[in-house]
Every structure is written in C-alpha cells, then in structure tokens.
Design a protein around this motif. Structure first.
Motif, PDB file in Angstrom:
ATOM      1  N   ALA A  79      -6.950 -25.603  19.030  1.00 47.05           N
ATOM      2  CA  ALA A  79      -7.466 -24.522  19.886  1.00 47.05           C
ATOM      3  C   ALA A  79      -6.581 -23.275  19.829  1.00 47.05           C
ATOM      4  N   ALA A  80      -5.478 -23.316  19.062  1.00 40.08           N
ATOM      5  CA  ALA A  80      -4.507 -22.209  19.023  1.00 40.08           C
ATOM      6  C   ALA A  80      -4.085 -21.829  20.444  1.00 40.08           C
ATOM      7  N   ALA A  81      -3.660 -22.827  21.202  1.00 42.21           N
ATOM      8  CA  ALA A  81      -3.271 -22.610  22.599  1.00 42.21           C
ATOM      9  C   ALA A  81      -1.886 -23.185  22.841  1.00 42.21           C
ATOM     10  N   LYS A  82      -1.172 -22.548  23.759  1.00 41.16           N
ATOM     11  CA  LYS A  82       0.193 -22.978  24.020  1.00 41.16           C
ATOM     12  C   LYS A  82       0.554 -22.709  25.474  1.00 41.16           C
ATOM     13  N   ARG A  83       1.324 -23.636  26.044  1.00 40.42           N
ATOM     14  CA  ARG A  83       1.880 -23.437  27.384  1.00 40.42           C
ATOM     15  C   ARG A  83       3.382 -23.654  27.286  1.00 40.42           C
ATOM     16  N   VAL A  84       4.159 -22.785  27.929  1.00 41.42           N
ATOM     17  CA  VAL A  84       5.611 -22.989  28.025  1.00 41.42           C
ATOM     18  C   VAL A  84       5.999 -22.985  29.492  1.00 41.42           C
ATOM     19  N   GLN A  85       6.703 -24.042  29.904  1.00 46.58           N
ATOM     20  CA  GLN A  85       7.283 -24.085  31.249  1.00 46.58           C
ATOM     21  C   GLN A  85       8.796 -24.073  31.079  1.00 46.58           C
ATOM     22  N   MET A  86       9.425 -23.129  31.754  1.00 44.79           N
ATOM     23  CA  MET A  86      10.867 -22.973  31.551  1.00 44.79           C
ATOM     24  C   MET A  86      11.552 -22.680  32.881  1.00 44.79           C
ATOM     25  N   ALA A  87      12.625 -23.399  33.148  1.00 45.57           N
ATOM     26  CA  ALA A  87      13.479 -23.091  34.303  1.00 45.57           C
ATOM     27  C   ALA A  87      14.776 -22.513  33.763  1.00 45.57           C
ATOM     28  N   SER A  88      15.141 -21.329  34.265  1.00 45.20           N
ATOM     29  CA  SER A  88      16.333 -20.676  33.725  1.00 45.20           C
ATOM     30  C   SER A  88      17.049 -19.895  34.819  1.00 45.20           C
ATOM     31  N   ARG A  89      18.285 -19.561  34.514  1.00 41.18           N
ATOM     32  CA  ARG A  89      19.091 -18.775  35.449  1.00 41.18           C
ATOM     33  C   ARG A  89      20.011 -17.889  34.623  1.00 41.18           C
ATOM     34  N   GLN A  90      20.083 -16.619  34.969  1.00 33.59           N
ATOM     35  CA  GLN A  90      20.898 -15.692  34.175  1.00 33.59           C
ATOM     36  C   GLN A  90      22.368 -16.101  34.213  1.00 33.59           C
ATOM     37  N   THR A  91      23.000 -16.055  33.045  1.00 33.73           N
ATOM     38  CA  THR A  91      24.425 -16.356  32.960  1.00 33.73           C
ATOM     39  C   THR A  91      25.203 -15.248  33.658  1.00 33.73           C
ATOM     40  N   VAL A  92      26.133 -15.610  34.492  1.00 35.43           N
ATOM     41  CA  VAL A  92      26.900 -14.604  35.230  1.00 35.43           C
ATOM     42  C   VAL A  92      27.931 -13.966  34.296  1.00 35.43           C
ATOM     43  N   ASP A  93      27.866 -12.631  34.220  1.00 35.44           N
ATOM     44  CA  ASP A  93      28.844 -11.876  33.440  1.00 35.44           C
ATOM     45  C   ASP A  93      29.833 -11.272  34.439  1.00 35.44           C
ATOM     46  N   PRO A  94      31.087 -11.752  34.454  1.00 37.76           N
ATOM     47  CA  PRO A  94      32.039 -11.286  35.471  1.00 37.76           C
ATOM     48  C   PRO A  94      32.319  -9.787  35.391  1.00 37.76           C
ATOM     49  N   ASN A  95      32.003  -9.180  34.239  1.00 37.45           N
ATOM     50  CA  ASN A  95      32.249  -7.744  34.104  1.00 37.45           C
ATOM     51  C   ASN A  95      31.086  -6.888  34.596  1.00 37.45           C
ATOM     52  N   ARG A  96      29.992  -7.548  34.969  1.00 38.96           N
ATOM     53  CA  ARG A  96      28.829  -6.775  35.424  1.00 38.96           C
ATOM     54  C   ARG A  96      28.362  -7.310  36.766  1.00 38.96           C
ATOM     55  N   LEU A  97      28.635  -6.551  37.804  1.00 36.16           N
ATOM     56  CA  LEU A  97      28.315  -6.986  39.147  1.00 36.16           C
ATOM     57  C   LEU A  97      26.823  -6.793  39.414  1.00 36.16           C
ATOM     58  N   ARG A  98      26.084  -7.903  39.436  1.00 40.84           N
ATOM     59  CA  ARG A  98      24.660  -7.870  39.726  1.00 40.84           C
ATOM     60  C   ARG A  98      24.420  -8.672  40.991  1.00 40.84           C
ATOM     61  N   PHE A  99      23.163  -8.695  41.448  1.00 44.40           N
ATOM     62  CA  PHE A  99      22.852  -9.641  42.512  1.00 44.40           C
ATOM     63  C   PHE A  99      22.949 -11.033  41.899  1.00 44.40           C
ATOM     64  N   PRO A 100      23.427 -12.008  42.649  1.00 46.85           N
ATOM     65  CA  PRO A 100      23.621 -13.348  42.081  1.00 46.85           C
ATOM     66  C   PRO A 100      22.294 -13.897  41.546  1.00 46.85           C
ATOM     67  N   PRO A 101      22.295 -14.413  40.316  1.00 47.81           N
ATOM     68  CA  PRO A 101      21.032 -14.851  39.730  1.00 47.81           C
ATOM     69  C   PRO A 101      20.453 -16.074  40.433  1.00 47.81           C
ATOM     70  N   ARG A 102      19.145 -16.049  40.557  1.00 54.43           N
ATOM     71  CA  ARG A 102      18.439 -17.193  41.126  1.00 54.43           C
ATOM     72  C   ARG A 102      17.696 -17.903  40.009  1.00 54.43           C
ATOM     73  N   GLU A 103      17.367 -19.159  40.228  1.00 50.88           N
ATOM     74  CA  GLU A 103      16.601 -19.878  39.208  1.00 50.88           C
ATOM     75  C   GLU A 103      15.204 -19.274  39.101  1.00 50.88           C
ATOM     76  N   ALA A 104      14.781 -19.003  37.870  1.00 51.33           N
ATOM     77  CA  ALA A 104      13.435 -18.493  37.626  1.00 51.33           C
ATOM     78  C   ALA A 104      12.626 -19.591  36.949  1.00 51.33           C
ATOM     79  N   ARG A 105      11.393 -19.774  37.387  1.00 46.30           N
ATOM     80  CA  ARG A 105      10.521 -20.769  36.758  1.00 46.30           C
ATOM     81  C   ARG A 105       9.345 -20.046  36.122  1.00 46.30           C
ATOM     82  N   ALA A 106       9.292 -20.110  34.798  1.00 45.69           N
ATOM     83  CA  ALA A 106       8.213 -19.453  34.075  1.00 45.69           C
ATOM     84  C   ALA A 106       7.140 -20.482  33.716  1.00 45.69           C
ATOM     85  N   ASP A 107       5.901 -20.052  33.769  1.00 44.82           N
ATOM     86  CA  ASP A 107       4.779 -20.902  33.354  1.00 44.82           C
ATOM     87  C   ASP A 107       3.815 -19.990  32.595  1.00 44.82           C
ATOM     88  N   GLU A 108       3.913 -20.026  31.259  1.00 42.68           N
ATOM     89  CA  GLU A 108       3.271 -19.012  30.414  1.00 42.68           C
ATOM     90  C   GLU A 108       2.235 -19.646  29.484  1.00 42.68           C
TER      91      GLU A 108
END
Ligand SMILES: [Zn+2]
Length: 494
Positions: free
Chosen positions: A79-108
C-alpha cells in the motif's frame, strides 16, 4: 520428518538457500537473501538519536540532537504506507540555555500521497485536542523512507526496471526511478543492501541528498535485517537507530483519514490585521509575517515555510497595500521554517535583508540543483540580492518611517537572528523568543516553582540593552500581541 524440517525452516534460512543458486552480490540474490519478494510488510523497533534538520543553532552547526527512547516503524510495502511512533527528548547542551526538554511523542503517517500526524494542531504546547493533522510538507521524506529500507529498496528495484552495474568488490550498484525520484543502492557480495541514496525536494536546500547506511545484518527471528540504520539529509545527520527487533509480514492497517486529502490540498490562508497605520500583521496558521507600507514600496518581515505560503502572503500584502512593489524582505534567521519562503520574494524582485552568516548560507544552498520542484526563482533565472545587517544593526527608511533591524544577541535559539523595531510606532517584531500564548504554564507543569523560559529572558535583556521603547510586542508565532508589562509579568518581575 523431512517435511517437518522444511516446515520449520525460517524465512531467513529459506532465503539463504534460495540465494545460494544465484550469483551473489546481485539484485536477484539480494532479493532472495533478504526474502524481499515475500515480505509485503515489516515492523522494526529500536533506540538511538534523531536530529532536527533545519533547526540548527547556526547555519554552520549540526542539527539539534534528540535521544530516542523508543522508535517503531511499521511499513506496508504493497500500500506504500508507513507509520512511525517515536519517543524522544532533546539532548541538553550545557552551553545553550533552553527550557528543559520534555519527552515528545511523535505518531506520523504516510499513505500514497497523503501524510499526517496524530497530535495537537500547532504543537503540543497549544493544548488543543489530539486529532489527525495534515502534514503535506513531509510527504516526500516519509514516502522516500519506505523505499530506503533494505526490503523496500529491493522490491522497488524489481518493480521499476532497475539497472545494475557490477562493482569491483563483487557487489552491484542498482539504480531505478520511482516516479520523479532516482534511487541508487549498493548491494555487497554478502547480498546485503549496504547503502541507498536518493533526493527529495526541500524549500531551502533544493534537491536534497538523502542517504541511508545499513550495517550489522543479522537474523531477526526469521528475517535478515541490519542492526544499525543511519540516515542523513542534506549532508546532516537525520536518524541513527540501533535495531532491537524486527517482525516480517505483520498485519498493517494504515488508512488515510476521511477528508485528509482535501485538507492537504486546501489553499493556504493569510489574513491581515492592522497593527498601526501602514503596518499589518499577515497571519497564517502558526507562522506570520508583517507588511510595512513605505512611501513607494513595501517591506515584508519574514518569509516562512515555502513558496505556497509566500504566494498566499504576497497576494494578501498586495491586496492590503495595492500598487507598490515589495522591495525588501527581512529574514529573521535561517531556520528552515523561516527561510523556506524567501526565494519567492526574490522572484518578485525583493532584496533580502539578513545577517552575513545567513547570506553566506543561502548563497551556498541556493546554488544546488532544483530539478524536483523548480520554484519561481529557478524559473525566473534571477540572481538573489542581499543587504547584510552589519555590526548588529541596519535601518531601512523611506524618509518618513524608519525600520530598525537589530541583531538579537545571546539567545540559545539561534546565533544569527534579528528582531525588527519601528521607533515611531513602538512596535517590536520578534520570533521564537515569546509566542505570547500559554506564558509559563507548559513549563511550570513539569518544572514547577519559579521557572521562566530563557528565550524570554533573553528577549527582555535585548530590549533593555537596545533601550527600545516598546508599546507592542508582535510575535511571528502566536495568537496575539503583548506589552512589555506582560513580558515582565511572565518573567515574574512584576
Ligand atoms: Zn527558529
């Protein structure tokens, strides 16, 4: 006894036997060795890294890295179809002060020419109900990934009259066209698909090279599959997966949701809100621009997403401010969601105002071929014109209204980013610092206490540093304008 033995033979063992009577290192022997002709669907799981290509902190840095704690791809080759489910969290870069990363759940998802995600429209922070959200800009990449898997590549090669060229190490280079996309793969002497490359269109990079490398093939419960997959896009890392399990021929049921194709092809909308005399907020979904009516021309701030977005914005600008050319487009930064629409303005005759680092990036990137999706600039044959923001500041003036372009210094978001200030109107246009919605709430719920977003702190520091007298803060993402008093309140200063 013998019949029983044949019956329990795994797919991988059967494939090895079938491959044995074909010359090794060829398309035929790889098809047999990887059982590609008998695998109509596949599911693989893993962990590793994912990279946010197009969101580099500067055009010379690698993309932001995310730790992937789970990844499942489910593919239906028929059917040329695909689903990706991914749980990820941005790696903390100590040299770049961002808001603390939260787990993101993608369902594509992708199915044929439709792509969508299951999530909140506009991103997790909006708090809107989870639904099927059209995702047209990712159709090409997701569809490509179906055929840039070992079994998918071999099936597509067999179905698309692939040509084979022997390589000196006993393998074969296999090439075929799938629609307008050219795929090239390397089969090694062990009948493994080692590498695949192809090109997809990207609004910033043009024909973007996408590569996949497969190593560590082993028998995953009856199917030969690589234990590591590394993907790149436009020369940048995209995905690095270590595979833990593979299922051959799982039941897959990916159906395009009702109304999805119509939603994907709906015309791009742009609206105009008056901010002050001759200053208009051109809004569209989650990405906005600002149009400024000068004596004999128009200045537009930011050209987000792609050509379709730019054409809708330009039409709205010309309707709102008739009979004047767009002479300048101010580019805030080189993140792809803010640079993808720039070329359309160049095609209109506009000069791009941006920081020198971004200019160098566009000049380099725009030299690449654009055969897959030639845009108006390609067709016009025009040469892009730039006006660099030097020493942190540039001013565009028609003698009546000054438009100040200031480098926003010290934000972890991007090393080459500007904000735009209109001294007469006391308007400050900013991007990706404060979206004016859900001020601190999304961060407070995981952080607790007196946490404030470092991007917003930096915005306030820049306002103070430049001694800007601001009545209205206008975000290029976000639902509303805000005041400095509101910003101070969000920063817990009031
Ligand atoms: Zn950005």
């Amino acid at each position: 006894m013998r019949r029983w033995a044949v019956f329990v033979l795994t797919a991988a063992a059967a494939a090895t036997l079938a491959a044995a009577d074909k010359p090794s290192g060829t398309l035929d022997s790889a098809l047999a060795a990887l059982a590609a002709d008998r695998i109509t669907s596949i599911e693989y799981n893993g962990v590793g890294k994912w990279y946010q290509v197009g969101q580099e902190a500067s055009p010379t840095l690698p993309p932001p890295e995310f730790d992937v704690s789970s990844y499942t791809a489910t593919i239906d080759y028929v059917a040329a179809a695909k689903r990706v489910q991914m749980a990820s969290r941005q790696t903390v870069d100590p040299n770049r002060l961002r808001f603390p990363p939260r787990e993101a759940r993608a369902d594509e998802y992708v199915a044929g020419d439709a792509a969508w995600i299951v999530g909140r429209p506009g991103g997790p922070a909006t708090g809107l109900p989870v639904t099927n959200v059209p995702d047209a800009k990712n159709v090409e990449e997701r569809a490509m990934e179906i055929w840039a898997t070992p079994q998918g590549f071999l099936r597509a090669a067999a179905a698309n009259h692939a040509t084979s060229t022997p390589t000196t190490d006993g393998g074969t280079e296999v090439t075929f066209m799938a629609g307008k996309h050219k795929f090239v793969g390397k089969i090694n002497a062990q009948n493994e698909v080692q590498k695949i490359h192809t090109w997809i269109s990207n609004p910033v990079l043009g024909d973007m090279l996408c590569e996949a490398a497969f190593t560590g093939y082993r028998d995953f419960g009856g199917v030969m599959f690589p234990s590591r997959i590394v993907r790149t896009a436009g020369g940048r890392l995209r995905l690095d997966l270590t595979i833990s399990s593979v299922k051959a021929n799982p039941a897959v049921h990916i159906v395009v949701p009702d109304g999805m194709r119509a939603a994907m092809s709906a015309p791009v909308k742009a609206t105009a809100d008056k901010l002050a005399d001759g200053v208009y907020w051109i809004k569209g979904g989650q990405w906005h621009s600002v149009a400024i009516d000068q004596a004999d021309h128009i200045v537009v701030v930011d050209a987000p997403i792609d050509e379709a977005r730019s054409l809708a914005v330009i039409a709205k600008v010309k309707e709102t401010i008739p009979n004047k050319p767009i002479k300048y487009v101010i580019n805030t930064h080189a993140h792809f969601d803010h640079a993808g629409g720039l070329r359309t303005y160049v095609g209109e005759g506009a000069t791009i105002v941006t920081l020198p680092m971004n200019q160098a990036f566009y000049e380099r990137a725009w030299r690449e071929p654009r055969t897959l999706n030639p845009d108006r600039l390609t067709q016009s044959g025009k040469t892009p014109k730039f006006e660099p923001v030097l020493n942190g500041k540039a001013v565009l003036s028609d003698g009546r209204r000054a438009i100040e372009i200031h480098e926003q210094v010290g934000t972890a978001h991007n090393d080459a980013i500007v904000m735009v200030y209109l001294p007469k109107e006391k308007i400050l246009i900013q991007v990706d610092a404060w979206n004016t919605e859900a001020v601190t709430a999304p961060y407070l719920d995981t952080i607790g206490g007196d946490f404030v977003n470092p991007y917003m702190v930096n915005l306030y520091e820049n306002i103070l540093r430049l001694k800007l007298d601001v009545a209205q803060i206008v975000p290029l993402h976000g639902p509303r304008t805000a005041t400095v008093a509101e910003l101070r309140k969000a920063l817990l200063l009031e």
